[in-house]
Enzyme design. Structure first.
Site, PDB file in Angstrom:
ATOM      1  N   GLU A 359       0.805  -1.048  -0.093  1.00 36.27           N
ATOM      2  CA  GLU A 359      -0.095  -0.039   0.135  1.00 36.27           C
ATOM      3  C   GLU A 359       0.901   1.261   0.027  1.00 36.27           C
ATOM      4  OE1 GLU A 359      -4.171   0.393   1.667  1.00 36.27           O
ATOM      5  OE2 GLU A 359      -2.856   1.048   3.401  1.00 36.27           O
ATOM      6  N   HIS A 390       6.463 -27.410   2.483  1.00 37.29           N
ATOM      7  CA  HIS A 390       5.663 -28.387   1.876  1.00 37.29           C
ATOM      8  C   HIS A 390       4.856 -27.759   0.920  1.00 37.29           C
ATOM      9  CE1 HIS A 390       7.713 -31.609   4.405  1.00 37.29           C
ATOM     10  NE2 HIS A 390       7.612 -30.688   5.464  1.00 37.29           N
ATOM     11  N   LYS A 518     -13.606   1.994  -3.518  1.00 41.92           N
ATOM     12  CA  LYS A 518     -14.509   2.342  -2.684  1.00 41.92           C
ATOM     13  C   LYS A 518     -15.795   3.117  -3.170  1.00 41.92           C
ATOM     14  CE  LYS A 518     -11.323   2.818   1.278  1.00 41.92           C
ATOM     15  NZ  LYS A 518     -11.278   3.892   2.442  1.00 41.92           N
TER      16      LYS A 518
END
EC number: 5.3.1.9
Length: 554
Positions: A359, A390, A518
């Site tokens: 960000e 793994h 937004k």
């Protein structure tokens, strides 16, 4: 003029051009050979600071590489940039704000002026308010509507109001105070609230609504859901103040929600969300581990602030890590960086660093709005070390991409079980060693011959067992995870991100890209519920809206 008003073209600097030539000369550099040739390489490329030990010897660097990278830091004016940030200059140019999360961990008696006002008394006033509130809750003096003490605290917040506090409270779980359990509610997905509330009792639950604007959609929706649940469980409007407090700069909105003004902790516009765990946003941390430990966290970060400001760049932990990141991202075509904690309690550090780094430095224009001429922030990813071995470590070892990695490991476990921790530590070291050494074709063939395979099978199988090696990594070792050392660790990464932003000439403290989603989200929502009949801006989005409306129930 300050660097943030007249951003440089970093690619035109002499050090950058020297690094390009040096990169060509380093094409055949072998870490394996470098270690074999220099018994002191580990000593030359490692350092201690603030309770952290950094081994950066397993990197594609020589002393000349380090010198050139330090020259780059000097040529971009890094020392002046550091001074500008700590002194309160307006380095967040696009929003016209200083950047002073570091003020939150400065000791009593320090002075720091913002717009002619010393902010330090207010900082410590809020810290004292946190101390008082936490003490009342831990002592059972803060009671719910049924006069029972608070047993559970739910922090409602998202982004920086969630990731940093969650990281710290979980990383320091061995320091947790008895009697109060802390929970986090971030996602607007109703399933998260459903699962959390199923294990709570309204009469003994306190909600912290953490939102600077008190207008963050996800946070407000979850706060309203919590309020509805509280009332349905037997709470009343008259007693709401016992169960909701806020951390916000919008007092009026918090009061309108039903929170008493004395239970609203302030936020300042010179503290960005992803840097805010040191502020009242850290209230759930203090509730989880106690204010004495919270202050130790602040002290640890302060020691790193001092190291960052005073250590020479070639012995400066955040600066060196930042320069290595620039070296790989801009000269070796690395597009991502792995964070690999070998500690169960640090399992959320990658999530916090994703926001902190991506960000901050996910930018494509310079401070003056002109396009950058280099790649900027990398993708940050990773997870708990042994589990990753793994899963995705295969890509690190034999994939086609160069992916630098940070290994983070404590020497001492809080919960020793037989020889588990020795194996954990061994796994951490062996992974960084394997990335560096690799396995040659000759070694692969010899290994297969030792197992009795015939030459034809060896010829077929050996190429698959070759591991290129020469893959870079840093190893960060702490004696034991503690509030002070964790504070230093998080602050170190904060400063690393800042250094890289200075080199690239970008603003690490705004996030305009977040805002677009937004804004568009409001229109999409209105079309989903039928309150806006106009078609969406594009056919794909409208098609997905139609798909939802044709199938959604409830």
């Amino acid at each position: 003029m300050a660097y943030y008003r007249t951003p440089h073209d970093v690619t035109a600097l002499p050090a950058w051009q020297a690094l390009q030539k040096h990169r060509d000369a380093m094409q055949s550099f072998s870490m394996r050979e470098a270690f074999a040739a220099d018994a002191k390489r580990f000593d030359q490329f490692s350092l201690s600071a603030c309770g952290l030990f950094l081994d950066y010897s397993k990197n594609l660097i020589t002393e000349q590489s380090r010198d050139l990278l330090v020259s780059l830091a000097n040529e971009v004016g890094l020392q002046d940039a550091i001074k500008s940030m700590f002194s309160g200059e307006i380095i967040n140019a696009s929003e016209g704000r200083p950047v002073l999360h570091t003020a939150l961990r400065r000791p009593v008696g320090d002075k720091l002026s913002v717009n002619g006002v010393n902010v330090m008394p207010e900082v410590h006033k809020v810290l004292n308010q946190i101390t008082e509130l936490v003490g009342r809750i831990h002592d059972g003096l803060w009671r719910g509507y049924s006069e029972k003490p608070i047993t559970d605290v739910v922090n409602i917040g998202i982004g920086g109001s969630f990731l940093g506090p969650e990281l710290v409270s979980e990383a320091l779980l061995p320091y947790a105070q008895r009697g109060v359990r802390c929970h986090y509610l971030a996602n607007i997905d109703g399933s998260e609230f459903h699962e959390l509330s199923a294990n709570l009792r309204a009469e003994t639950t306190l909600f912290i609504v953490s939102s600077k604007s008190f207008n963050t959609l996800e946070t407000l929706k979850n706060a309203m859901a919590a309020r509805t649940w509280y009332l349905a469980q037997g709470g009343s409007e008259a007693e709401l103040y016992r169960h909701f407090i806020a951390v916000s700069s919008n007092k009026a909105a918090a009061v309108a929600f039903g929170i008493r003004e004395e239970n609203i902790f302030p936020m300042w516009d010179w503290v960005g969300g992803r840097y805010s765990l040191w502020s009242a946003i850290g209230l759930p941390i203090a509730l989880a581990i106690g204010t004495a430990n919270f202050k130790e966290l602040l002290s640890g970060a302060y020691t790193m602030d001092q190291h960052f400001q005073t250590a020479p760049f070639d012995k400066n932990m955040p600066v060196l890590l930042a320069l290595l990141g620039v070296w790989y991202g801009n000269f070796w075509d690395a597009n991502s960086h792995a964070i690999l904690p070998y500690d169960h309690y640090l399992r959320n550090i990658t999530k916090h660093l994703q926001q902190l780094d991506m960000e901050s430095n996910g930018k494509s224009v310079l401070q003056d709005g002109t396009p950058v001429k280099t790649d900027t922030g990398p993708v940050i990813w990773g997870g708990v070390g042994c589990n990753g071995q793994h899963a995705y470590h295969q890509l690190l070892h034999q994939g086609t991409q160069l992916i630098p990695a940070d290994f983070i490991v404590p020497v001492v476990s809080f919960n020793p079980v037989a020889d588990h921790h020795q194996w954990l530590y061994a796994n951490c070291l062996s992974q960084s060693q394997a990335l560096m050494l690799g396995k040659t074709r000759e070694e692969a063939e010899a290994e297969l011959r030792a197992k009795g395979l015939n030459e034809a099978d060896i010829e077929k199988l050996a190429p698959h067992k070759v591991i290129p090696g020469n893959r870079p990594s840093n190893t960060l070792v702490v004696e034991r995870i503690s509030p002070r050392r964790l504070g230093a660790l998080v602050a170190m990464y904060e400063h690393k991100v800042f250094v890289q932003s200075v080199i690239w000439g970008i603003n690490a403290f705004d996030q305009w890209g977040v805002e677009l989603g937004k804004e568009l989200g409001k229109g999409v929502y209105q079309r989903l519920v039928g309150s806006l009949e106009d078609s969406a801006e594009d056919g794909s989005t409208q098609g997905l809206i139609n798909y939802f409306r044709g199938r959604h129930r409830g």
